[in-house]
Design a protein around this motif. Structure first.
Motif, PDB file in Angstrom:
ATOM      1  N   GLY A 129       0.877  -1.402   0.350  1.00  0.00           N
ATOM      2  CA  GLY A 129      -0.109  -0.004   0.081  1.00  0.00           C
ATOM      3  C   GLY A 129       0.898   1.176  -0.067  1.00  0.00           C
ATOM      4  N   ARG A 130       2.090   1.343   0.592  1.00  0.00           N
ATOM      5  CA  ARG A 130       2.986   2.467   0.928  1.00  0.00           C
ATOM      6  C   ARG A 130       3.404   2.779  -0.672  1.00  0.00           C
ATOM      7  NH1 ARG A 130       5.958   0.546   6.322  1.00  0.00           N
ATOM      8  NH2 ARG A 130       4.545   1.528   7.662  1.00  0.00           N
ATOM      9  N   VAL A 131       3.857   1.736  -1.137  1.00  0.00           N
ATOM     10  CA  VAL A 131       4.494   2.152  -2.516  1.00  0.00           C
ATOM     11  C   VAL A 131       3.141   2.561  -3.457  1.00  0.00           C
ATOM     12  CG1 VAL A 131       5.303   0.766  -4.782  1.00  0.00           C
ATOM     13  CG2 VAL A 131       5.987   0.051  -2.426  1.00  0.00           C
ATOM     14  N   HIS A 132       2.101   2.168  -3.306  1.00  0.00           N
ATOM     15  CA  HIS A 132       1.199   2.514  -4.483  1.00  0.00           C
ATOM     16  C   HIS A 132       0.597   3.960  -4.058  1.00  0.00           C
ATOM     17  CE1 HIS A 132      -1.934   2.234  -7.422  1.00  0.00           C
ATOM     18  NE2 HIS A 132      -2.878   2.709  -6.773  1.00  0.00           N
ATOM     19  N   GLY A 133       0.809   4.020  -2.506  1.00  0.00           N
ATOM     20  CA  GLY A 133       0.456   5.506  -1.930  1.00  0.00           C
ATOM     21  C   GLY A 133       1.316   6.678  -2.503  1.00  0.00           C
ATOM     22  N   THR A 134       2.349   6.210  -2.450  1.00  0.00           N
ATOM     23  CA  THR A 134       3.835   6.953  -2.822  1.00  0.00           C
ATOM     24  C   THR A 134       3.648   7.377  -4.174  1.00  0.00           C
ATOM     25  OG1 THR A 134       4.963   6.258  -1.121  1.00  0.00           O
ATOM     26  CG2 THR A 134       6.249   7.269  -3.101  1.00  0.00           C
ATOM     27  N   ARG A 154      -6.984  16.438   3.468  1.00  0.00           N
ATOM     28  CA  ARG A 154      -7.901  16.664   2.576  1.00  0.00           C
ATOM     29  C   ARG A 154      -7.378  15.747   1.149  1.00  0.00           C
ATOM     30  NH1 ARG A 154      -8.507  18.729  -2.088  1.00  0.00           N
ATOM     31  NH2 ARG A 154      -6.452  19.699  -2.115  1.00  0.00           N
ATOM     32  N   ARG A 155      -6.214  15.628   0.813  1.00  0.00           N
ATOM     33  CA  ARG A 155      -5.671  15.231  -0.432  1.00  0.00           C
ATOM     34  C   ARG A 155      -5.943  13.338  -0.274  1.00  0.00           C
ATOM     35  NH1 ARG A 155      -0.296  18.409  -3.050  1.00  0.00           N
ATOM     36  NH2 ARG A 155      -1.457  20.509  -2.671  1.00  0.00           N
ATOM     37  N   VAL A 156      -5.530  13.247   0.971  1.00  0.00           N
ATOM     38  CA  VAL A 156      -5.568  11.843   1.145  1.00  0.00           C
ATOM     39  C   VAL A 156      -7.092  11.324   1.226  1.00  0.00           C
ATOM     40  CG1 VAL A 156      -5.477  10.008   3.137  1.00  0.00           C
ATOM     41  CG2 VAL A 156      -3.472  11.373   2.453  1.00  0.00           C
ATOM     42  N   ALA A 157      -8.006  12.162   1.822  1.00  0.00           N
ATOM     43  CA  ALA A 157      -9.447  11.960   1.759  1.00  0.00           C
ATOM     44  C   ALA A 157      -9.870  11.755   0.389  1.00  0.00           C
ATOM     45  CB  ALA A 157     -10.283  12.943   2.559  1.00  0.00           C
ATOM     46  N   ASP A 158      -9.309  12.750  -0.605  1.00  0.00           N
ATOM     47  CA  ASP A 158      -9.889  12.472  -2.096  1.00  0.00           C
ATOM     48  C   ASP A 158      -9.210  11.397  -2.526  1.00  0.00           C
ATOM     49  OD1 ASP A 158     -10.888  15.128  -1.874  1.00  0.00           O
ATOM     50  OD2 ASP A 158      -9.183  16.132  -2.597  1.00  0.00           O
ATOM     51  N   LEU A 159      -8.187  10.889  -2.175  1.00  0.00           N
ATOM     52  CA  LEU A 159      -7.528   9.669  -2.918  1.00  0.00           C
ATOM     53  C   LEU A 159      -8.395   8.595  -2.453  1.00  0.00           C
ATOM     54  CD1 LEU A 159      -3.691   8.707  -2.094  1.00  0.00           C
ATOM     55  CD2 LEU A 159      -5.612   6.952  -1.686  1.00  0.00           C
ATOM     56  N   LEU A 160      -8.927   8.455  -1.067  1.00  0.00           N
ATOM     57  CA  LEU A 160      -9.819   7.247  -0.542  1.00  0.00           C
ATOM     58  C   LEU A 160     -11.200   7.222  -1.059  1.00  0.00           C
ATOM     59  CD1 LEU A 160      -8.739   7.601   3.268  1.00  0.00           C
ATOM     60  CD2 LEU A 160      -8.262   5.881   1.845  1.00  0.00           C
ATOM     61  N   ARG A 161     -11.533   8.626  -1.435  1.00  0.00           N
ATOM     62  CA  ARG A 161     -12.855   8.936  -2.108  1.00  0.00           C
ATOM     63  C   ARG A 161     -12.907   8.038  -3.784  1.00  0.00           C
ATOM     64  NH1 ARG A 161     -13.249  13.678  -1.293  1.00  0.00           N
ATOM     65  NH2 ARG A 161     -14.309  13.407   0.475  1.00  0.00           N
ATOM     66  N   ASP A 162     -11.671   8.677  -4.270  1.00  0.00           N
ATOM     67  CA  ASP A 162     -11.361   7.688  -5.712  1.00  0.00           C
ATOM     68  C   ASP A 162     -11.284   6.289  -5.472  1.00  0.00           C
ATOM     69  OD1 ASP A 162     -11.302  10.214  -6.884  1.00  0.00           O
ATOM     70  OD2 ASP A 162      -9.114  10.444  -6.742  1.00  0.00           O
ATOM     71  N   ALA A 163     -10.825   5.660  -4.413  1.00  0.00           N
ATOM     72  CA  ALA A 163     -10.674   4.098  -4.272  1.00  0.00           C
ATOM     73  C   ALA A 163     -12.114   3.684  -3.883  1.00  0.00           C
ATOM     74  CB  ALA A 163      -9.777   3.995  -3.209  1.00  0.00           C
ATOM     75  N   GLY A 164     -13.230   4.545  -3.816  1.00  0.00           N
ATOM     76  CA  GLY A 164     -14.509   4.018  -3.528  1.00  0.00           C
ATOM     77  C   GLY A 164     -14.865   4.080  -2.222  1.00  0.00           C
ATOM     78  N   PHE A 165     -14.090   5.010  -1.250  1.00  0.00           N
ATOM     79  CA  PHE A 165     -14.812   5.011   0.395  1.00  0.00           C
ATOM     80  C   PHE A 165     -15.486   6.363   0.172  1.00  0.00           C
ATOM     81  CE2 PHE A 165     -10.957   2.632   0.953  1.00  0.00           C
ATOM     82  CZ  PHE A 165     -11.349   1.458   1.981  1.00  0.00           C
ATOM     83  N   GLY A 204       1.907   5.883   2.582  1.00  0.00           N
ATOM     84  CA  GLY A 204       2.833   6.354   1.550  1.00  0.00           C
ATOM     85  C   GLY A 204       2.327   7.706   0.945  1.00  0.00           C
ATOM     86  N   ALA A 205       1.126   8.062   0.687  1.00  0.00           N
ATOM     87  CA  ALA A 205       0.587   9.282   0.168  1.00  0.00           C
ATOM     88  C   ALA A 205       1.109  10.459   1.214  1.00  0.00           C
ATOM     89  CB  ALA A 205      -0.803   9.290  -0.092  1.00  0.00           C
ATOM     90  N   LEU A 206       0.913  10.377   2.473  1.00  0.00           N
ATOM     91  CA  LEU A 206       1.268  11.167   3.353  1.00  0.00           C
ATOM     92  C   LEU A 206       2.759  11.564   3.400  1.00  0.00           C
ATOM     93  CD1 LEU A 206      -1.246  10.600   6.368  1.00  0.00           C
ATOM     94  CD2 LEU A 206      -1.265  12.744   5.063  1.00  0.00           C
ATOM     95  N   GLN A 207       3.526  10.630   3.431  1.00  0.00           N
ATOM     96  CA  GLN A 207       5.129  10.739   3.348  1.00  0.00           C
ATOM     97  C   GLN A 207       5.310  11.458   1.950  1.00  0.00           C
ATOM     98  OE1 GLN A 207       7.271   7.132   3.702  1.00  0.00           O
ATOM     99  NE2 GLN A 207       9.196   8.310   3.946  1.00  0.00           N
ATOM    100  N   GLU A 208       4.784  10.720   0.761  1.00  0.00           N
ATOM    101  CA  GLU A 208       5.068  11.718  -0.386  1.00  0.00           C
ATOM    102  C   GLU A 208       4.834  12.896  -0.557  1.00  0.00           C
ATOM    103  OE1 GLU A 208       6.957  11.603  -4.156  1.00  0.00           O
ATOM    104  OE2 GLU A 208       6.982  10.179  -2.574  1.00  0.00           O
ATOM    105  N   LEU A 209       3.673  13.425   0.261  1.00  0.00           N
ATOM    106  CA  LEU A 209       3.114  14.857   0.374  1.00  0.00           C
ATOM    107  C   LEU A 209       4.245  16.014   1.103  1.00  0.00           C
ATOM    108  CD1 LEU A 209      -0.615  14.343  -0.004  1.00  0.00           C
ATOM    109  CD2 LEU A 209       0.712  15.026  -1.595  1.00  0.00           C
ATOM    110  N   GLY A 210       4.971  15.062   2.022  1.00  0.00           N
ATOM    111  CA  GLY A 210       5.910  15.766   3.303  1.00  0.00           C
ATOM    112  C   GLY A 210       4.993  16.268   4.056  1.00  0.00           C
ATOM    113  N   VAL A 213       2.092  14.665   9.467  1.00  0.00           N
ATOM    114  CA  VAL A 213       1.118  13.487  10.022  1.00  0.00           C
ATOM    115  C   VAL A 213       1.259  12.494   9.316  1.00  0.00           C
ATOM    116  CG1 VAL A 213      -0.330  15.300  11.294  1.00  0.00           C
ATOM    117  CG2 VAL A 213      -1.053  14.407   8.743  1.00  0.00           C
ATOM    118  N   THR A 214       1.108  11.296   9.956  1.00  0.00           N
ATOM    119  CA  THR A 214       0.984  10.129   9.210  1.00  0.00           C
ATOM    120  C   THR A 214      -0.147   9.260   9.679  1.00  0.00           C
ATOM    121  OG1 THR A 214       2.144   8.009   8.649  1.00  0.00           O
ATOM    122  CG2 THR A 214       2.397   8.821  11.117  1.00  0.00           C
ATOM    123  N   ALA A 215      -0.530   8.171   8.965  1.00  0.00           N
ATOM    124  CA  ALA A 215      -1.645   7.357   9.368  1.00  0.00           C
ATOM    125  C   ALA A 215      -1.046   6.304  10.640  1.00  0.00           C
ATOM    126  CB  ALA A 215      -2.580   6.640   8.415  1.00  0.00           C
TER     127      ALA A 215
END
Length: 246
Positions: A129-134, A154-165, A204-210, A213-215
């Protein structure tokens, strides 16, 4: 076999039973414009010849189309690809199959040295998951400027929304509620893998965004139909994986 299963085309399922091929398809869907093979290859980190083979199968089964670009300048016209619009239920069935393939692989993969089944499929799922999130957050972070915690959430929430959540970030930034999990049936019996992938995706997404915070953890079914991802500052360690569902 049920009537519902009888409508499923197993050949189309096999097309999406490959993580790299799905990454190519998702790149086309997010682009909003036709892309050339070199553009797709750069986005997903694959060799152009590999991308070309994936596109051929996606086009054969109606997930993508290719056309030669209109060109008013010298040079050979490029072949451009775009995602097609397929029925939502078809997509849900195909992505569910992909999830089942992933779970089956991670829970059955064996250590190449000992031959024993790996003891922590959850850790492998989080890493995947980290690889794909990155990867999918990379385009948003390419300007090199870290984003603050609120913007990253907010961006991670958008990512999760795109995934169907249906994600619901808490106003205080302490957690994100994940509602309407598209893989909830599979998660009930394989939470360590399914939720591990989603936890790693956020990390992965949060780390890539700098982000600052992390999950830290993802609690499956904290309430009926709701999973909860806890967010913590990056100077505090994240949990190793999601706890089992209650």
């Amino acid at each position: 076999m049920t009537e519902h299963d009888a409508r499923i085309d197993p050949r189309a399922h096999r097309v999406l039973a490959d993580v790299s091929r799905v990454a190519v398809l998702e790149t086309l869907r997010r682009a909003g414009r036709p892309l050339s093979i070199p553009e797709i290859a750069a986005e997903v980190g694959l060799h152009p010849n590999t991308v070309r083979a994936h596109l051929a199968l996606l086009a054969e089964y109606g997930y993508a189309t290719g056309r030669t670009e209109d060109r008013d300048r010298p040079g050979r016209p490029r072949l451009l690809y775009a995602a097609t619009q397929r029925h939502d239920e078809d997509d849900r069935r195909n992505y569910r199959l992909l999830a089942e393939v992933l779970v089956g692989y991670l829970t059955g993969v064996r250590d190449s040295r000992s031959g024993d089944t790996l003891s922590s499929p959850a850790s492998a799922a989080i890493a995947a998951g980290r690889v794909h999130g990155t990867r999918i957050a990379g385009a948003q972070a390419r300007n090199g400027r870290p984003v603050d915690a609120a913007e990253a959430t907010r961006r991670v929430a958008d990512l999760l929304r795109d995934a169907g959540f249906d994600p619901r970030p808490a106003p205080d930034g302490s957690h994100i509620e994940l509602r309407h999990c598209p893989f909830r049936e599979l998660a009930r019996t394989n939470a360590d893998v399914v939720c591990g992938v989603h936890l790693g995706l956020m990390q992965g997404a949060l780390q890539e965004l700098g982000a600052s915070v992390t999950a830290a953890s993802l609690r499956p079914f904290a309430r009926p139909g709701v999973c909860v991802a806890t967010l913590r500052p990056t100077d505090r360690p994240a949990d190793e994986g999601p706890p089992p569902p209650r």
